[in-house]
Design a protein around this motif. Sequence first.
Motif, PDB file in Angstrom:
ATOM      1  N   VAL A   1       0.830  -1.205   0.000  1.00  0.00           N
ATOM      2  CA  VAL A   1       0.000   0.000   0.000  1.00  0.00           C
ATOM      3  C   VAL A   1       0.866   1.257   0.000  1.00  0.00           C
ATOM      4  CG1 VAL A   1      -1.577   1.384   1.418  1.00  0.00           C
ATOM      5  CG2 VAL A   1      -2.060  -1.023   1.015  1.00  0.00           C
ATOM      6  N   VAL A   2       1.937   1.242   0.776  1.00  0.00           N
ATOM      7  CA  VAL A   2       2.840   2.397   0.808  1.00  0.00           C
ATOM      8  C   VAL A   2       3.447   2.631  -0.567  1.00  0.00           C
ATOM      9  CG1 VAL A   2       4.963   3.325   1.789  1.00  0.00           C
ATOM     10  CG2 VAL A   2       3.330   2.136   3.266  1.00  0.00           C
ATOM     11  N   VAL A   3       3.910   1.545  -1.192  1.00  0.00           N
ATOM     12  CA  VAL A   3       4.475   1.653  -2.538  1.00  0.00           C
ATOM     13  C   VAL A   3       3.400   2.135  -3.515  1.00  0.00           C
ATOM     14  CG1 VAL A   3       5.478   0.361  -4.464  1.00  0.00           C
ATOM     15  CG2 VAL A   3       6.222  -0.112  -2.113  1.00  0.00           C
ATOM     16  N   GLY A   4       2.201   1.571  -3.387  1.00  0.00           N
ATOM     17  CA  GLY A   4       1.108   1.937  -4.272  1.00  0.00           C
ATOM     18  C   GLY A   4       0.685   3.386  -4.109  1.00  0.00           C
ATOM     19  N   TRP A   5       0.767   3.910  -2.891  1.00  0.00           N
ATOM     20  CA  TRP A   5       0.392   5.305  -2.636  1.00  0.00           C
ATOM     21  C   TRP A   5       1.308   6.253  -3.412  1.00  0.00           C
ATOM     22  CZ3 TRP A   5       2.772   9.507  -0.069  1.00  0.00           C
ATOM     23  CH2 TRP A   5       1.927  10.575   0.233  1.00  0.00           C
ATOM     24  N   PHE A   6       2.593   6.023  -3.338  1.00  0.00           N
ATOM     25  CA  PHE A   6       3.529   6.875  -4.088  1.00  0.00           C
ATOM     26  C   PHE A   6       3.312   6.723  -5.595  1.00  0.00           C
ATOM     27  CE2 PHE A   6       5.941   6.661  -0.063  1.00  0.00           C
ATOM     28  CZ  PHE A   6       6.246   8.012   0.096  1.00  0.00           C
ATOM     29  N   ALA A   7       3.081   5.485  -6.042  1.00  0.00           N
ATOM     30  CA  ALA A   7       2.867   5.254  -7.467  1.00  0.00           C
ATOM     31  C   ALA A   7       1.582   5.930  -7.949  1.00  0.00           C
ATOM     32  CB  ALA A   7       2.809   3.750  -7.748  1.00  0.00           C
ATOM     33  N   ALA A   8       0.525   5.862  -7.126  1.00  0.00           N
ATOM     34  CA  ALA A   8      -0.760   6.456  -7.505  1.00  0.00           C
ATOM     35  C   ALA A   8      -0.671   7.976  -7.588  1.00  0.00           C
ATOM     36  CB  ALA A   8      -1.840   6.035  -6.520  1.00  0.00           C
ATOM     37  N   LEU A   9       0.163   8.564  -6.741  1.00  0.00           N
ATOM     38  CA  LEU A   9       0.351  10.013  -6.805  1.00  0.00           C
ATOM     39  C   LEU A   9       0.980  10.426  -8.134  1.00  0.00           C
ATOM     40  CD1 LEU A   9       1.626  11.064  -3.248  1.00  0.00           C
ATOM     41  CD2 LEU A   9      -0.557  11.644  -4.321  1.00  0.00           C
TER      42      LEU A   9
ATOM     43  N   ALA B   1      -9.289   2.313   1.446  1.00  0.00           N
ATOM     44  CA  ALA B   1      -8.037   2.621   2.132  1.00  0.00           C
ATOM     45  C   ALA B   1      -6.830   2.157   1.336  1.00  0.00           C
ATOM     46  CB  ALA B   1      -8.036   1.979   3.529  1.00  0.00           C
ATOM     47  N   MET B   2      -6.979   1.033   0.620  1.00  0.00           N
ATOM     48  CA  MET B   2      -5.869   0.497  -0.178  1.00  0.00           C
ATOM     49  C   MET B   2      -5.840   1.058  -1.591  1.00  0.00           C
ATOM     50  SD  MET B   2      -5.509  -3.500   1.036  1.00  0.00           S
ATOM     51  CE  MET B   2      -7.165  -3.989   0.585  1.00  0.00           C
ATOM     52  N   MET B   3      -6.725   2.024  -1.870  1.00  0.00           N
ATOM     53  CA  MET B   3      -6.771   2.705  -3.177  1.00  0.00           C
ATOM     54  C   MET B   3      -7.162   1.780  -4.315  1.00  0.00           C
ATOM     55  SD  MET B   3      -3.342   4.993  -2.552  1.00  0.00           S
ATOM     56  CE  MET B   3      -2.556   3.521  -1.907  1.00  0.00           C
ATOM     57  N   LEU B   4      -7.936   0.733  -3.986  1.00  0.00           N
ATOM     58  CA  LEU B   4      -8.451  -0.155  -5.017  1.00  0.00           C
ATOM     59  C   LEU B   4      -9.680   0.436  -5.690  1.00  0.00           C
ATOM     60  CD1 LEU B   4      -8.105  -3.580  -3.172  1.00  0.00           C
ATOM     61  CD2 LEU B   4      -6.704  -2.726  -5.060  1.00  0.00           C
ATOM     62  N   THR B   5     -10.240   1.485  -5.088  1.00  0.00           N
ATOM     63  CA  THR B   5     -11.410   2.138  -5.649  1.00  0.00           C
ATOM     64  C   THR B   5     -11.414   3.602  -5.223  1.00  0.00           C
ATOM     65  OG1 THR B   5     -13.843   2.173  -5.672  1.00  0.00           O
ATOM     66  CG2 THR B   5     -12.789   1.450  -3.645  1.00  0.00           C
TER      67      THR B   5
ATOM     68  N   LEU C   1      -5.446  14.091  -5.745  1.00  0.00           N
ATOM     69  CA  LEU C   1      -5.669  14.861  -4.523  1.00  0.00           C
ATOM     70  C   LEU C   1      -6.308  13.992  -3.450  1.00  0.00           C
ATOM     71  CD1 LEU C   1      -5.340  17.691  -3.318  1.00  0.00           C
ATOM     72  CD2 LEU C   1      -7.671  18.216  -4.099  1.00  0.00           C
ATOM     73  N   ALA C   2      -7.264  13.139  -3.869  1.00  0.00           N
ATOM     74  CA  ALA C   2      -7.904  12.226  -2.920  1.00  0.00           C
ATOM     75  C   ALA C   2      -6.912  11.187  -2.408  1.00  0.00           C
ATOM     76  CB  ALA C   2      -9.099  11.543  -3.579  1.00  0.00           C
ATOM     77  N   VAL C   3      -5.990  10.771  -3.270  1.00  0.00           N
ATOM     78  CA  VAL C   3      -4.942   9.836  -2.837  1.00  0.00           C
ATOM     79  C   VAL C   3      -4.037  10.506  -1.813  1.00  0.00           C
ATOM     80  CG1 VAL C   3      -2.884   8.574  -3.582  1.00  0.00           C
ATOM     81  CG2 VAL C   3      -4.977   8.484  -4.956  1.00  0.00           C
ATOM     82  N   LEU C   4      -3.673  11.759  -2.071  1.00  0.00           N
ATOM     83  CA  LEU C   4      -2.780  12.481  -1.173  1.00  0.00           C
ATOM     84  C   LEU C   4      -3.362  12.582   0.237  1.00  0.00           C
ATOM     85  CD1 LEU C   4      -0.199  14.203  -0.804  1.00  0.00           C
ATOM     86  CD2 LEU C   4      -1.545  16.196  -1.524  1.00  0.00           C
TER      87      LEU C   4
ATOM     88  N   ARG D   1      -3.360  -6.082  -8.431  1.00  0.00           N
ATOM     89  CA  ARG D   1      -3.707  -7.504  -8.402  1.00  0.00           C
ATOM     90  C   ARG D   1      -3.383  -8.132  -7.060  1.00  0.00           C
ATOM     91  NH1 ARG D   1      -1.913  -6.971 -13.781  1.00  0.00           N
ATOM     92  NH2 ARG D   1       0.227  -7.525 -13.239  1.00  0.00           N
ATOM     93  N   PHE D   2      -2.226  -7.781  -6.474  1.00  0.00           N
ATOM     94  CA  PHE D   2      -1.891  -8.368  -5.181  1.00  0.00           C
ATOM     95  C   PHE D   2      -2.857  -7.887  -4.091  1.00  0.00           C
ATOM     96  CE2 PHE D   2       0.194  -7.893  -1.028  1.00  0.00           C
ATOM     97  CZ  PHE D   2       0.402  -9.244  -0.734  1.00  0.00           C
ATOM     98  N   LEU D   3      -3.132  -6.589  -4.065  1.00  0.00           N
ATOM     99  CA  LEU D   3      -4.026  -6.062  -3.027  1.00  0.00           C
ATOM    100  C   LEU D   3      -5.440  -6.595  -3.200  1.00  0.00           C
ATOM    101  CD1 LEU D   3      -2.794  -2.362  -2.709  1.00  0.00           C
ATOM    102  CD2 LEU D   3      -2.337  -4.282  -1.177  1.00  0.00           C
TER     103      LEU D   3
END
Length: 264
Positions: free
Chosen positions: A60-68, A189-193, A127-130, A79-81
């Motif tokens: 999730v931490v890695v995904g948060w930076f990537a999603a930004l 919370a995991m940014m899957l949606t 912005l919502a991810v941030l 897929r993993f999450l």
Amino acid sequence: MAEGQWSPGREERDADEFRPVLDIVEPDRQRRLTVLVRLLLLIPQFVVLFFLHIAALVTVVVGWFAALVLGRLPGPVFRFLTGFLGYDMRVSASEMLLIDRYPPFALTPSPDFPVQAETRATALNRLAVLFRVFLMIPAAVVQSLALYGWWVLAFVWWLITLALGRMPRPLFEATAATLRYRMRFSAYAMMLTPAYPKGLFGDDDAVAATGDRPRSATRPLVMSNAAKWLVVLFLVLGLAANLTTSVTTSSHDDTVETSGSGAR
């Protein structure tokens, strides 16, 4: 429709409107022996989930930076999450007595398993991810109270299911709604949606009246009044239990502080 099998639900016009779906096929009966020792049987699953939670947190931490940067989760992260979320839901559904079949040790279950979680990859608002950690606080409170309230009377639900060999329909609906809300909160919370969690009191009339043949007991999740009142009971019990814990902790701290002051 064969038991334990379904096809994807209706497509949403707007991907942002799609909320993750938790399909649960309600069992006709449950084996009393497996209900009796359910938590003992699930111990290996809890061990696996412990390590999966650690891996999911890092992802999730890695995904948060990537999603930004990308405005979406990278494919492998998504897929993993998604696999982790489904695994967690299958174990939780068994733990909360919603199903009788033992969860498989796999991120991707067979199509006939009675619990399936569906998410759809879509673009994310940067912005919502941030500010995701702040935005999810209200939903976190709601899902925490509902779950806490369910577990306050978990022994009663266990006795009822053990005695009857099945979970009464209103209790099944209320429990499924609680678990589905937790699933939607976890997905958010995991940014899957990008869709904010909703549906704690079931699906509204518009969703239930689409004309689609029901795909499981929870798609759509049409709740009786008794089930809705049970959800209210979960929330009230969760709030009361949290307040009691806070007061008890505060009193204990005051006692310790007073004792320490007297000793000096």
